[in-house]
Structures are given as structure tokens and as C-alpha cells.
Write an enzyme that holds these catalytic residues in place. Sequence first.
Site, PDB file in Angstrom:
ATOM      1  N   ASP A 197       9.672   2.730  13.993  1.00 20.10           N
ATOM      2  CA  ASP A 197       9.679   4.206  13.066  1.00 20.10           C
ATOM      3  C   ASP A 197       9.061   4.553  11.805  1.00 20.10           C
ATOM      4  OD1 ASP A 197       9.390   7.070  15.374  1.00 20.10           O
ATOM      5  OD2 ASP A 197       9.982   7.252  12.704  1.00 20.10           O
ATOM      6  N   LEU A 198       7.646   5.650  11.676  1.00 19.79           N
ATOM      7  CA  LEU A 198       7.203   5.545  10.445  1.00 19.79           C
ATOM      8  C   LEU A 198       7.999   6.619   9.694  1.00 19.79           C
ATOM      9  CD1 LEU A 198       3.259   4.927  11.346  1.00 19.79           C
ATOM     10  CD2 LEU A 198       5.055   3.261  10.759  1.00 19.79           C
ATOM     11  N   ASP A 202       4.097   7.797  16.258  1.00 22.14           N
ATOM     12  CA  ASP A 202       4.178   6.697  15.516  1.00 22.14           C
ATOM     13  C   ASP A 202       5.243   5.679  15.295  1.00 22.14           C
ATOM     14  OD1 ASP A 202       6.553   8.375  14.996  1.00 22.14           O
ATOM     15  OD2 ASP A 202       5.846   8.873  13.287  1.00 22.14           O
TER      16      ASP A 202
END
Length: 681
Positions: free
Chosen positions: A554-555, A597
Site C-alpha cells: 500500500d503506497l 494504490d
Amino acid sequence: MRLNSKIALSLGAPMLVLFALLGWAVQAIVIDRFARLEQRELVQNHERLRQALDTEFDELQRLAVDWAVWDETYQFMQGDNPDFLLVNFTPATFDNLQLDGLLIFDGGNRLHDDYTYNVAEQRFVQLAPHLVERIERTLAERAANVEGHGILEFNGRVLQLGFSPILDSNGEGDPRGTLMMMRYIDANRVDKLAERIRLTLQFHPLTEPLDGLPHTAREALQQEPLHVAIADDDTISAFSLLRDLNDVPALLMRVDMPRVIMQQGERAVATLLAFAFAAILLLGASMFVAIRHVALKRLSRIGRTLLAIGTGGATHERLPVRGSDEIDRLARSINAMLDGLDHAYAARRQSAERQRELNALLVRIATDDGLASGDEEALFRVLTGSLVQGVRVDRWSLWLQPPDEMEPRCLRISSDATPPSPPSAQVIADELEAWDGREGSVLRLGAAALGPGRNALFLPFGVEQWRGALVVESLHGLTDWSEDEISFLVSATTLVERSLAAHFLHLREQSLRQQADYDPLTGLANRATFERHLRRALRNARDSGERICVLFIDLDRFKPVNDQYGHAVGDWLLCRVADRIRATLRNKDMVARLGGDEFTVVLDSIADHAMAAHVAAKLVEALSVPFDHDGITLQIGCSIGVACAPRDGLDAAELLEAADRAMYAAKQAGRNTWRQAPADA
């Protein structure tokens, strides 16, 4: 009564009776068979239309299931994902999915949200309240939590609907409502369906007056699913009913087919009867003349001589001629006919040999596997080899004109170096513009189009919305192509058309597979492909005893970049992130984008958990390096959760959930790091 009249009457009366019986038999048998053939063709076309509609309904239902059975949709209905609609349903989404609307209903079948996009006005609109109420009533009348599809007619417009209960990505959990996808069956969609079956197609809502519908059809459709009726001498029609979501007839479907088959049958019968009448008339006249002149003996002698010629193979013999009366003139005529037959037989043998050569060559072309499958190089190989071998061609060129371009493209020329130059694109464009679209057309291009001393055949064809042509040239203007050679070229052009159609179909199938299995933005595998790969990898690992690890990425700080610089920069950044992830992993490792993302990685056949930790650390390091976009420095990071089978789970759902929990642990540890799922989780 004169003898001539008696002979004429004795010959004419039986022949007229015979002609009348023949006419009756042909009308009763042949026309009836053409009528049955015409109806069978119409029913088959109607069935193809039904299958096309069923395919569209099934595709819309599957699309609704894909979006309804998804964690993000489930979270949205729980109130945990308020930006779900804005993020996922943009105008591009509606355009790519060919949707006109999205409706979400709560567990009580009341409208929760509707997201309808007007393509013509390029803006989002709201559905009419009466339509929403009708859909709510329809859902309430159906069995709860059941997926399905159907049509709905409202204010003269027909809606195509597909719906599914909203569940989590595993198809579990309490249903949170119903997600419904909507398309209008408008004039454009009807035209596309009509183009697929190449017939005239009409849809009529049953709430509107059905002007022009035969009374017999209205009664017949109450008892049978399909009714065929003859509209007029030129058109035959098939009628059927489409039912709405509650299995109530709502739409009348009408398919009109030109009565080409029947008209051909009638022309064939008329031609046959005309030939029969002419033959009977000629026979009667010949008999009348022979009997009137009492020439039976001489005719018998002529008959014996002809019999000897016919049965004995003595084709060089001729009838004796001793005078100049009618029978002698007949003998001379027969002798001349025999001479002509000798020449005709010789020419026919030569023509038949040439035709056999061309047919054998055409069979070799038609059975070429590469040509039939749409292989481009196979097509050019056949044109370069078999085409030039079959007919007298100095040069050929193959052209295609896309529907949105003014000039055609030259796909290939057999010899670019041979002077003079090939036909110009403008000449080809003018000829394609003048072509009436009929199959098997052959146009001759002479000095006016090509230049002095040049001669060519222009063989146009159509592939879907494209127009094209095969041009064969005689560079010296000496070629006089025979009918057999022209027929061969027409057949070869048809095979070229089919090969190109197969090539286009293969390209479309590749595009559809790409859209179904991969994320359109990054080119990575999508959620469905990732889950299939993970399940398959777990099955293989259970059989081989190898370890499988899942990384949930997960960004960090991606949303501020998206908010500050816009979605275009955000999309660019997601693509660069995907590139770095791919560059960090092995070729056999699988990376996917789940949405937003979030990314996932499947590590196959790893030695131990430390190897997975090493990969996670490399990914954290790679994504910590700033990204430069048009002078803007974008600094993000990532939080990674690591889960390995069999320690952290034995199936895909358990393993992905463990990796997700580990990712949240990395978030809580300060972000831009990785965490491994605890052994007792």
C-alpha cells in the site's frame, strides 16, 4: 379439315397438356421448397439475433457481479469507502464498459445511489423518480439476494439491466444491497445488432401502438414464441417477444429479411418454364415439318448415320448430301454442327484443363492454414506465390481504407522496384468510393487511371467497416484475362477478405483478453487474474511442498500527491511504481494491482521466509527513491505486509487477509517499512 391442321392439332394438344402439367408440378414442388428454405433462413437469422442478445445480457450480468462482489463496494455500503463512486466511476469508466448508468440499492431495495452518465451531453444526470420507483418495485417482487438480468421499458425507452447482491470479494458476508448496471437499447445499439445479422431489425415497446403489425402476428405471439409472416412481395418478417425482469412480455422484436430466396426461386421457375415451352414448341414444329414433307425414310437414313457417329466414335464421318432440298440442307447443317462440335469439344477440353488447374490452385489457397487463421505473412506468401502462378499477373498490390480515413493504405506490393510506379492512393480511393458494395465486383483500370499501355483489374472487398481492394496489373497492356482467370481472381479476393476478417477478429480477441485480465492503467494483472494465479500457485505448492509468499503493498502519501497535482499525475505515478516493482522482482514472480494504490506480489518457490523479507525490503528501498515528473519531485513510500503459506494460511483468502493485516502493522509502525504476519495469526 386440312391435313396440315390435323397434324398441328394432333401434335399441339398433347404438348400443351404436357406443358400445363409440368408448370403445375414445378409451381407446387419447387416454389414450396423455396418458401420453406426462405423461412428456415429467416428463423436461423432470428436465432442468431437471440443468441447475440443473450450474450449481451450475460456480459452485463457478469459485469454487475464483478463490481458487486468486491471489498471496495462492500466497504462503500458499510460507509467505510465514501469516495468509491467518484474514484471508480468516471466518464472513461462508463465509456470503457459501455454503460449508461449504475444504481445501488440498500438491503430494503431502496435506492442508495444512482450514477447515470449522458454520453451525448457528457455529463452525469439523475434517473426519473418514476423509473427508480418502478425498478425498486421490480426488485422487491424478485427473490432476495439473487443475481440476474432482463429488460425494462419506460416512457418509450428500453433499458437493459444486470444486477447482483453486494458481497465481499470472497462472495461471502451478509448482502449489503444490490448493484445494478444499466444500458439503453437505443437506435445505435439496434443498428449494431442489425449489422451483425445483416438484416433490418426493429424493437417496439408493447406500451406503444403497434402500427403495421399484422393482426395474425398479434394473435400468434400469444400461443408461440416466434411468428413468421410475409409482409409483402419483397419482405418476410419474424416476430418474437422479449420479457422484462418479471417475465412479462415488454418488447416486440421484428426482423425483416428481403425475399431474395423466393424471388430467385420464382425467376428460376419462370426461366425453367420458358425453356420448357420453347423446347416443346421447337419439338412440335420440327415434327410438324418432318411429317408434313413425308421424309421419314430419309430422316431414318440420316438418323442411322448420326447414330453411327455418336455410338461408334467415328466423329470424322459426315452425313451424305446429294441435292439442295430441305433435308439436304438439314444434312449440311448437321455436318456444320458436327464440325463446330469438334472445335467446341477441343476448346472445351482446353478450357476444362485450364479450369482444373485454377481450381486445384484455388483449393491449395483455400486450405492454407495460415491464410485461414488470418496470419499476415501467410496472406502475402499466398499472393506472391499462388496468385502469380495461377494467372498472368506482372504485379499485384493490396489496399485497405479505414472508415475514418480519406486515403487507403497500401499493405504490400509484389514488386516495388519494377517500373512504372503502382496506382496512386487517390486512384484507389476514387474507385472504392465509386464501388457499390456488391461482392464479386470486378472493375477494369486502363490508361486513364494508370497511364499509357497499362492494364489492371480492380477487385474490391469489404472487411467490417473497412474497404479494400486487390489490384492485379499487366504492366505492358497485353493481358486479356479469360473469364476463368477473372473468376479465379474473384474467388482469391474472397479468400483474402476472409483472411483479413480472421486477422481483425484475432486482434479483437487479443484486446478483449487483455482488458479482461489486466489493469488498463498499469498493464499489471488485475484482481481476478491475481486471485486465479494465487489459487493455482497454492495448489501447486501443496503438491510440491514449496513455499508461497504474498506481499500486500500500500503506497504511503499517495493521496496528497493525487489531491495536489491531479489524477493525471497520480496515474503517471502509479505506472512508474508498477515499473519499479516489476524491475525489483524475478521474471517468474507475479505482480498485480488490486485497485487504487494497492498492489500485490506472489513469490513462487521461495527458499524460506527470509527471502520474502529480503524482497520486501528491496521494494521499500526502491519505492523510497523520489520520482521526477516534469520538474516535480514526488516523494512517496510504501507499507508492505508479508504472509507465507502454509504458515500464515492455506487458501488464497486467508493468505491475502494475513498479508493485509501485516501491511496495517507496517503502517502503524511508522510507514515506509514492512512487516511479516505473526506466526500465531
